[in-house]
Design a protein around this motif. Structure first.
Motif, PDB file in Angstrom:
ATOM      1  N   THR A   1      39.792  33.860  51.068  1.00 30.44           N
ATOM      2  CA  THR A   1      39.370  33.164  49.752  1.00 30.44           C
ATOM      3  C   THR A   1      39.979  32.440  50.216  1.00 30.44           C
ATOM      4  OG1 THR A   1      39.200  34.609  48.301  1.00 30.44           O
ATOM      5  CG2 THR A   1      38.842  32.504  47.493  1.00 30.44           C
ATOM      6  N   PHE A   2      39.494  31.098  50.089  1.00 33.34           N
ATOM      7  CA  PHE A   2      39.041  28.976  50.513  1.00 33.34           C
ATOM      8  C   PHE A   2      39.329  28.752  48.862  1.00 33.34           C
ATOM      9  CE2 PHE A   2      37.042  30.232  54.330  1.00 33.34           C
ATOM     10  CZ  PHE A   2      37.443  30.018  55.184  1.00 33.34           C
ATOM     11  N   VAL A   3      40.644  28.347  48.322  1.00 31.19           N
ATOM     12  CA  VAL A   3      40.816  28.026  47.563  1.00 31.19           C
ATOM     13  C   VAL A   3      41.705  26.565  47.572  1.00 31.19           C
ATOM     14  CG1 VAL A   3      42.938  27.837  46.136  1.00 31.19           C
ATOM     15  CG2 VAL A   3      42.437  29.909  46.920  1.00 31.19           C
TER      16      VAL A   3
ATOM     17  N   ARG B   1      42.771  22.398  46.658  1.00 30.09           N
ATOM     18  CA  ARG B   1      43.909  21.834  46.347  1.00 30.09           C
ATOM     19  C   ARG B   1      44.202  21.821  44.670  1.00 30.09           C
ATOM     20  NH1 ARG B   1      47.183  18.404  49.099  1.00 30.09           N
ATOM     21  NH2 ARG B   1      48.713  17.282  48.304  1.00 30.09           N
ATOM     22  N   ARG B   2      43.173  21.632  43.774  1.00 26.54           N
ATOM     23  CA  ARG B   2      44.134  21.323  42.323  1.00 26.54           C
ATOM     24  C   ARG B   2      43.426  22.988  41.892  1.00 26.54           C
ATOM     25  NH1 ARG B   2      37.895  21.876  41.819  1.00 26.54           N
ATOM     26  NH2 ARG B   2      36.712  22.955  40.507  1.00 26.54           N
ATOM     27  N   LEU B   3      44.122  23.817  42.416  1.00 27.28           N
ATOM     28  CA  LEU B   3      43.805  25.326  41.838  1.00 27.28           C
ATOM     29  C   LEU B   3      45.894  25.646  42.553  1.00 27.28           C
ATOM     30  CD1 LEU B   3      40.824  27.350  41.997  1.00 27.28           C
ATOM     31  CD2 LEU B   3      42.113  25.607  39.937  1.00 27.28           C
ATOM     32  N   TRP B   4      46.192  24.415  43.193  1.00 25.72           N
ATOM     33  CA  TRP B   4      47.394  25.299  44.291  1.00 25.72           C
ATOM     34  C   TRP B   4      48.486  25.244  43.356  1.00 25.72           C
ATOM     35  CZ3 TRP B   4      47.508  21.763  49.169  1.00 25.72           C
ATOM     36  CH2 TRP B   4      46.469  22.129  50.206  1.00 25.72           C
TER      37      TRP B   4
ATOM     38  N   ARG C   1      41.292  21.976  56.873  1.00 25.83           N
ATOM     39  CA  ARG C   1      41.222  20.598  55.976  1.00 25.83           C
ATOM     40  C   ARG C   1      42.310  20.730  54.840  1.00 25.83           C
ATOM     41  NH1 ARG C   1      35.263  20.448  52.974  1.00 25.83           N
ATOM     42  NH2 ARG C   1      36.873  19.736  50.770  1.00 25.83           N
ATOM     43  N   PRO C   2      42.995  19.799  54.731  1.00 29.48           N
ATOM     44  CA  PRO C   2      44.167  19.734  54.005  1.00 29.48           C
ATOM     45  C   PRO C   2      44.431  19.729  52.597  1.00 29.48           C
ATOM     46  CG  PRO C   2      43.888  17.814  54.286  1.00 29.48           C
ATOM     47  CD  PRO C   2      42.886  18.536  55.413  1.00 29.48           C
ATOM     48  N   ASP C   3      43.026  20.205  52.008  1.00 28.41           N
ATOM     49  CA  ASP C   3      42.889  20.014  50.110  1.00 28.41           C
ATOM     50  C   ASP C   3      43.128  21.781  50.298  1.00 28.41           C
ATOM     51  OD1 ASP C   3      40.246  20.079  52.143  1.00 28.41           O
ATOM     52  OD2 ASP C   3      39.764  19.430  49.796  1.00 28.41           O
ATOM     53  N   ILE C   4      42.382  22.496  51.552  1.00 33.09           N
ATOM     54  CA  ILE C   4      42.301  24.162  51.658  1.00 33.09           C
ATOM     55  C   ILE C   4      43.419  24.747  51.808  1.00 33.09           C
ATOM     56  CG2 ILE C   4      40.069  25.570  52.301  1.00 33.09           C
ATOM     57  CD1 ILE C   4      38.993  23.152  50.178  1.00 33.09           C
ATOM     58  N   LEU C   5      43.490  25.941  51.006  1.00 34.69           N
ATOM     59  CA  LEU C   5      44.423  26.972  51.890  1.00 34.69           C
ATOM     60  C   LEU C   5      43.577  28.066  51.170  1.00 34.69           C
ATOM     61  CD1 LEU C   5      46.904  28.331  51.007  1.00 34.69           C
ATOM     62  CD2 LEU C   5      46.908  28.480  48.648  1.00 34.69           C
ATOM     63  N   LEU C   6      44.064  28.887  52.168  1.00 29.37           N
ATOM     64  CA  LEU C   6      43.116  30.342  53.004  1.00 29.37           C
ATOM     65  C   LEU C   6      44.401  31.312  52.322  1.00 29.37           C
ATOM     66  CD1 LEU C   6      40.675  31.719  54.060  1.00 29.37           C
ATOM     67  CD2 LEU C   6      42.454  31.191  56.466  1.00 29.37           C
ATOM     68  N   THR C   7      43.555  32.055  52.046  1.00 34.19           N
ATOM     69  CA  THR C   7      44.584  32.898  51.430  1.00 34.19           C
ATOM     70  C   THR C   7      43.464  34.630  50.755  1.00 34.19           C
ATOM     71  OG1 THR C   7      46.035  34.770  49.795  1.00 34.19           O
ATOM     72  CG2 THR C   7      44.650  32.537  49.007  1.00 34.19           C
ATOM     73  N   LYS C   8      44.079  35.382  50.816  1.00 34.97           N
ATOM     74  CA  LYS C   8      44.111  37.162  50.436  1.00 34.97           C
ATOM     75  C   LYS C   8      44.201  36.717  48.664  1.00 34.97           C
ATOM     76  CE  LYS C   8      43.437  38.606  54.329  1.00 34.97           C
ATOM     77  NZ  LYS C   8      41.762  39.263  54.711  1.00 34.97           N
TER      78      LYS C   8
ATOM     79  N   LEU D   1      37.263  27.564  44.914  1.00 35.81           N
ATOM     80  CA  LEU D   1      37.409  28.201  45.423  1.00 35.81           C
ATOM     81  C   LEU D   1      36.361  29.033  45.736  1.00 35.81           C
ATOM     82  CD1 LEU D   1      37.175  31.098  43.883  1.00 35.81           C
ATOM     83  CD2 LEU D   1      39.341  30.791  43.250  1.00 35.81           C
ATOM     84  N   ILE D   2      36.397  29.851  47.012  1.00 41.70           N
ATOM     85  CA  ILE D   2      34.746  30.198  47.753  1.00 41.70           C
ATOM     86  C   ILE D   2      35.754  31.426  48.726  1.00 41.70           C
ATOM     87  CG2 ILE D   2      34.619  28.212  49.803  1.00 41.70           C
ATOM     88  CD1 ILE D   2      31.633  28.967  49.973  1.00 41.70           C
ATOM     89  N   LEU D   3      34.441  32.505  49.105  1.00 42.87           N
ATOM     90  CA  LEU D   3      35.039  33.297  49.702  1.00 42.87           C
ATOM     91  C   LEU D   3      34.504  33.453  51.176  1.00 42.87           C
ATOM     92  CD1 LEU D   3      33.882  36.221  46.856  1.00 42.87           C
ATOM     93  CD2 LEU D   3      36.275  36.147  48.274  1.00 42.87           C
ATOM     94  N   GLU D   4      35.206  33.758  52.517  1.00 42.77           N
ATOM     95  CA  GLU D   4      34.279  34.044  53.382  1.00 42.77           C
ATOM     96  C   GLU D   4      33.513  34.675  53.140  1.00 42.77           C
ATOM     97  OE1 GLU D   4      35.473  35.672  57.045  1.00 42.77           O
ATOM     98  OE2 GLU D   4      37.000  34.759  56.429  1.00 42.77           O
ATOM     99  N   SER D   5      33.428  35.661  52.947  1.00 37.73           N
ATOM    100  CA  SER D   5      31.870  36.581  53.599  1.00 37.73           C
ATOM    101  C   SER D   5      31.846  37.358  52.043  1.00 37.73           C
ATOM    102  CB  SER D   5      32.359  37.094  55.316  1.00 37.73           C
ATOM    103  OG  SER D   5      30.793  38.103  54.556  1.00 37.73           O
ATOM    104  N   ASP D   6      30.924  37.675  51.662  1.00 36.74           N
ATOM    105  CA  ASP D   6      30.993  39.272  50.316  1.00 36.74           C
ATOM    106  C   ASP D   6      29.027  38.387  49.560  1.00 36.74           C
ATOM    107  OD1 ASP D   6      32.778  40.146  47.779  1.00 36.74           O
ATOM    108  OD2 ASP D   6      30.490  38.944  46.984  1.00 36.74           O
ATOM    109  N   LEU D   7      29.094  40.435  49.191  1.00 40.99           N
ATOM    110  CA  LEU D   7      27.680  40.806  49.435  1.00 40.99           C
ATOM    111  C   LEU D   7      26.761  39.785  48.224  1.00 40.99           C
ATOM    112  CD1 LEU D   7      27.428  44.180  49.678  1.00 40.99           C
ATOM    113  CD2 LEU D   7      26.533  42.280  51.156  1.00 40.99           C
ATOM    114  N   HIS D   8      27.827  39.281  47.201  1.00 43.58           N
ATOM    115  CA  HIS D   8      27.725  38.993  45.668  1.00 43.58           C
ATOM    116  C   HIS D   8      27.281  37.391  44.974  1.00 43.58           C
ATOM    117  CE1 HIS D   8      26.271  43.630  45.705  1.00 43.58           C
ATOM    118  NE2 HIS D   8      27.340  43.514  45.290  1.00 43.58           N
ATOM    119  N   LEU D   9      29.186  37.504  45.534  1.00 45.90           N
ATOM    120  CA  LEU D   9      29.481  35.742  44.866  1.00 45.90           C
ATOM    121  C   LEU D   9      29.200  34.342  46.271  1.00 45.90           C
ATOM    122  CD1 LEU D   9      32.888  37.655  43.876  1.00 45.90           C
ATOM    123  CD2 LEU D   9      30.840  36.941  42.321  1.00 45.90           C
TER     124      LEU D   9
END
Length: 228
Positions: free
Chosen positions: A79-81, A83-86, A65-72, A22-30
Motif C-alpha cells: 500500500t502506498f500511504v 504523508r498526511r497519514l504518516w 516520492r518523498p511524500d509516499i510511504l510503501l508498506t503492507k 492511500l492506494i494499493l499496488e494491485s487489488d481486484l476490487h479496491l
C-alpha cells in the motif's frame, strides 16, 4: 508521424491519494496503481501484462516520492500511504500492542529483536551471520511486515536470491528526515477505520486492517469516551 503523448498515470493516481490518503499496488476490487494503468483489475501477477513496463516504472516513481510511504497495510498488501497519514500510521506501527506481538513465530521474534538492536539490517547478511536460511527469514520478515512492526523493502542479493532490507520505524523516520509526534493510538486507528469504511461505501469491499482481529467497536467506544 510523431508518437502520441505518453499518458501520465500519476494524474489519475494523485486524485485517489488525495481522496483516501492511500492506494494499493494491485487489488481486484479496491483502487490500485495496476488497475488505474490497465483500466481494469487483473488476477495474479501483472508482470506478464502488455503494460507491465509502464506499471513497473510508475511503481518506481511512487516509491521514490518523498511524500509516499510503501508498506503492507490494507489487506496485508503493498500500500502506498500519503504523508498526511504518516503520524497516525507511525503511532500505530510503534504502539507494540498485543495484535502486533502476540503469537509471533520464534523466527519472527528473533528477527525483530535483531532489527531493533541494529536499527536496520538485510536478511541476506543476517542469514550469513545467524545461519538461518534466507527463505526462513523471508517468511519471518513477511510476518513482521504484516503486523507493521518494521519497514521492509525487497531486493535481489548478489547471489540472485530475494532478500529484504528491514528497518525499525524510528530508523526509517531518521533516514527519511521525517519528524513526527505520536497521537492517541485509538484515534489513529479510528482514522484508518474511517478510510476503510469510506472505501467500502464506494467499492462495496472493506479492506482488512492489521488490527482487525481486535474489536473495532471497542476502539470506537474508547475514542468516544476520550472525546466526551
Amino acid at each position: 508521424m510523431p508518437n502520441p503523448k505518453r499518458p501520465n498515470f500519476l494524474e489519475k493516481i494523485d486524485p485517489i491519494l488525495e481522496r483516501y490518503g492511500l492506494i494499493l499496488e494491485s487489488d481486484l476490487h479496491l483502487p490500485s496503481v495496476v488497475s488505474t494503468i490497465i483500466g481494469e483489475s487483473i488476477h495474479g501477477s501483472w508482470w506478464g501484462h502488455s503494460q507491465g513496463n509502464t506499471i513497473y516504472q510508475t511503481l518506481g516513481i511512487l516509491n521514490r516520492r518523498p511524500d509516499i510511504l510503501l508498506t503492507k497495510l490494507l489487506s496485508r498488501k503493498t500500500t502506498f500511504v500519503h504523508r498526511r497519514l504518516w503520524p497516525g500510521f507511525l503511532t500505530i506501527a510503534t504502539s507494540r500492542e498485543p495484535w502486533q506481538l502476540d503469537h509471533l513465530s520464534p523466527n519472527a521474534q528473533k528477527l525483530l529483536y535483531a532489527v531493533q538492536q541494529k536499527g536496520k539490517l538485510s536478511t541476506n547478511d543476517y542469514s550469513k551471520d545467524s545461519g538461518v536460511k534466507i527463505g526462513v527469514l523471508g517468511d519471518a520478515a513477511r510476518e513482521l511486515e504484516a503486523r507493521i512492526l518494521v519497514y521492509g523493502i525487497g531486493f535481489h542479493s548478489e547471489s540472485g536470491s530475494h532478500a529484504k532490507r528491514l528497518k525499525t520505524w524510528d530508523t526509517w523516520a531518521k533516514d527519511t528526515k521525517y519528524k513526527w509526534k505520536k497521537i492517541d493510538p485509538d484515534v489513529a486507528k479510528q482514522g484508518f477505520e474511517n478510510i476503510a469504511l469510506k472505501l467500502k461505501e464506494r467499492y462495496s469491499v472493506r479492506p482488512k486492517l492489521p488490527w482487525d482481529k481486535l474489536s473495532v467497536s471497542r476502539t470506537r467506544k474508547k475514542v468516544a469516551r476520550r472525546k466526551g
